[in-house]
Design a protein around this motif. Structure first.
Motif, PDB file in Angstrom:
ATOM      1  N   THR A 154       1.046  -1.189   0.010  1.00 19.37           N
ATOM      2  CA  THR A 154      -0.018   0.003   0.036  1.00 19.37           C
ATOM      3  C   THR A 154       0.913   1.183  -0.001  1.00 19.37           C
ATOM      4  OG1 THR A 154      -1.861  -1.054   1.151  1.00 19.37           O
ATOM      5  CG2 THR A 154      -1.804   1.348   1.401  1.00 19.37           C
ATOM      6  N   ILE A 197     -12.642  -1.049  -3.450  1.00 18.43           N
ATOM      7  CA  ILE A 197     -13.010  -1.242  -2.081  1.00 18.43           C
ATOM      8  C   ILE A 197     -11.556  -1.368  -1.131  1.00 18.43           C
ATOM      9  CG2 ILE A 197     -14.018  -2.606  -0.033  1.00 18.43           C
ATOM     10  CD1 ILE A 197     -16.265  -3.109  -1.812  1.00 18.43           C
ATOM     11  N   VAL A 198     -10.600  -2.282  -1.827  1.00 15.77           N
ATOM     12  CA  VAL A 198      -9.407  -2.355  -1.219  1.00 15.77           C
ATOM     13  C   VAL A 198      -8.605  -1.097  -1.068  1.00 15.77           C
ATOM     14  CG1 VAL A 198      -7.249  -3.665  -1.635  1.00 15.77           C
ATOM     15  CG2 VAL A 198      -9.310  -4.792  -1.745  1.00 15.77           C
ATOM     16  N   GLY A 199      -8.801  -0.277  -2.282  1.00 12.38           N
ATOM     17  CA  GLY A 199      -8.097   0.880  -2.403  1.00 12.38           C
ATOM     18  C   GLY A 199      -8.549   1.841  -1.289  1.00 12.38           C
ATOM     19  N   VAL A 200      -9.820   2.020  -1.176  1.00 12.06           N
ATOM     20  CA  VAL A 200     -10.408   2.952  -0.057  1.00 12.06           C
ATOM     21  C   VAL A 200      -9.853   2.464   1.327  1.00 12.06           C
ATOM     22  CG1 VAL A 200     -12.354   3.843   1.083  1.00 12.06           C
ATOM     23  CG2 VAL A 200     -12.155   3.550  -1.650  1.00 12.06           C
ATOM     24  N   GLY A 201     -10.104   1.014   1.462  1.00 10.95           N
ATOM     25  CA  GLY A 201      -9.760   0.565   2.637  1.00 10.95           C
ATOM     26  C   GLY A 201      -8.225   0.574   3.217  1.00 10.95           C
ATOM     27  N   VAL A 202      -7.423   0.460   2.386  1.00 16.60           N
ATOM     28  CA  VAL A 202      -6.175   0.299   2.714  1.00 16.60           C
ATOM     29  C   VAL A 202      -5.529   1.801   3.107  1.00 16.60           C
ATOM     30  CG1 VAL A 202      -5.623  -1.966   1.621  1.00 16.60           C
ATOM     31  CG2 VAL A 202      -5.398   0.280   0.419  1.00 16.60           C
ATOM     32  N   SER A 203      -6.140   2.856   2.237  1.00 16.94           N
ATOM     33  CA  SER A 203      -5.893   4.428   2.464  1.00 16.94           C
ATOM     34  C   SER A 203      -6.339   4.508   3.831  1.00 16.94           C
ATOM     35  CB  SER A 203      -6.486   5.060   1.605  1.00 16.94           C
ATOM     36  OG  SER A 203      -6.057   4.932   0.194  1.00 16.94           O
ATOM     37  N   TYR A 204      -7.170   4.251   4.332  1.00 18.10           N
ATOM     38  CA  TYR A 204      -7.996   4.615   5.875  1.00 18.10           C
ATOM     39  C   TYR A 204      -7.084   3.833   6.738  1.00 18.10           C
ATOM     40  CZ  TYR A 204     -11.100   8.006   4.155  1.00 18.10           C
ATOM     41  OH  TYR A 204     -11.751   9.089   3.416  1.00 18.10           O
ATOM     42  N   GLY A 205      -6.875   2.466   6.427  1.00 16.65           N
ATOM     43  CA  GLY A 205      -6.389   1.663   7.326  1.00 16.65           C
ATOM     44  C   GLY A 205      -4.681   1.712   7.524  1.00 16.65           C
ATOM     45  N   CYS A 236      -1.776  -2.814   4.389  1.00 19.42           N
ATOM     46  CA  CYS A 236      -2.443  -4.085   3.820  1.00 19.42           C
ATOM     47  C   CYS A 236      -1.808  -5.276   4.662  1.00 19.42           C
ATOM     48  CB  CYS A 236      -2.618  -3.972   2.336  1.00 19.42           C
ATOM     49  SG  CYS A 236      -0.837  -4.076   1.602  1.00 19.42           S
ATOM     50  N   ALA A 287      -5.383  -4.000  13.042  1.00 23.75           N
ATOM     51  CA  ALA A 287      -5.656  -4.060  11.537  1.00 23.75           C
ATOM     52  C   ALA A 287      -5.633  -5.129  11.067  1.00 23.75           C
ATOM     53  CB  ALA A 287      -4.626  -2.960  10.982  1.00 23.75           C
TER      54      ALA A 287
END
Lengths: 143, 143
Positions: free
Chosen positions: B35, B92-100, B103, B122
């Motif tokens: 990420t 969805i992965v792209g949005v999730g790993v940005s905020y989280g 990865c 996480a």
């Protein structure tokens, strides 16, 4: 020299992903399918990686600095906030839908499979979309 | 779609992934997170840093080719899902790993290897939702 070592480190990682089977969405998704065609391989990948990285990091981080830089760049955030939890939870949903994660998909570029490029294009769209959203909403206080 | 349980190659691939993470820290002082690497490639303000990330990704993508040379075949990529699922999952992965903030590689391997509490939280979150998502898609919705 720096670029050569980075290339070699990337190659070791890419080879690891290839050997482990983690470039294959079918295999990754089966790890999560306990009630169906379960394939526990992913746990062995994590175990192998951690078995090396835990003692390896301990040795390396005891040194004053990395070979080519002045200092180690480690994340300095320690807060466990809503952003970390919801972001990671969202990532897991996407991972469970697509079966690719970023670390599996980057090496998989080398296979030339069109699905990899589709995933990466969407992934980049998500990353950039989140960046726009984050720029609009200033960082809130940790939950 | 059934996949073969591959404990040894998955463990071996995992060892290579762990080795790459340790080497990147020892040489360049950085976390090996897909990420972070990809996110940095989408910024263009630091050319030295950009080239280092590009070298890492080129090395990663060469992984399957070296695997091909060694074994005579490309790493398998089987998709038990539609292209739409790949694209939606990727977004969805792209949005999730940005905020989280990471990865499977950054939090799952590197963060956990240095016992970061953020990374442990996480990892629990994305693993839990990935299990839940696959269960829902395969046994509730598609069952």
């Amino acid at each position: 020299m720096r670029l050569v070592t980075a290339l070699l480190v990337g190659l070791i990682f890419g080879l690891g992903i290839s050997v482990s089977g983690m470039a294959n969405p079918a295999k990754v998704l089966n790890f999560f399918d306990l009630a169906g065609t379960w394939d526990p391989s992913l746990a062995f990948v994590m175990a192998g990686a951690l078995a090396v990285a835990i003692p390896g990091y301990r040795l390396v981080l005891a040194r004053p600095a990395p070979a080519f830089e002045d200092r180690f760049q480690l994340p300095d955030t320690r807060v466990i906030d809503r952003r970390l939890i919801l972001g990671s939870a969202t990532f897991g949903i996407g991972w469970g839908i697509a079966g690719f994660c970023p670390g599996g998909a980057l090496p998989a570029i080398g296979t030339g499979d069109p699905a990899v490029f589709l995933f990466l294009a969407a992934l980049i769209g998500g990353l950039l979309g989140a960046r726009v959203l984050q720029a609009r909403a200033p960082a809130r206080k940790p939950a | 779609m059934e996949t073969t349980f591959t404990p040894w190659s998955s463990l071996g691939g995992g060892v290579l992934i762990g080795l790459a993470a340790v080497l990147l820290m020892a040489l360049h002082g950085r976390i090996l997170g897909a990420t972070g690497i990809l996110g940095g490639l989408l910024r263009f303000d630091d050319p030295v840093d950009w080239r280092l990330r590009a070298a890492l990704v080129v090395g990663m993508a060469a992984g399957p080719l070296v695997y091909l040379l060694a074994t005579g075949q490309m790493p398998i990529i089987d998709l038990p899902i539609s292209n739409l699922a790949v694209a939606v999952g990727g977004l969805i992965v792209g949005v999730g790993v940005s905020y989280g903030g990471g990865c499977t590689s950054g939090h799952g391997v590197c963060g956990n290897a240095r016992f970061s509490r953020r990374s442990m939280v996480a990892t629990l979150c994305f693993m839990a939702t990935a299990f839940a998502t696959v269960f829902l898609l395969r046994h509730v919705v598609g069952g």
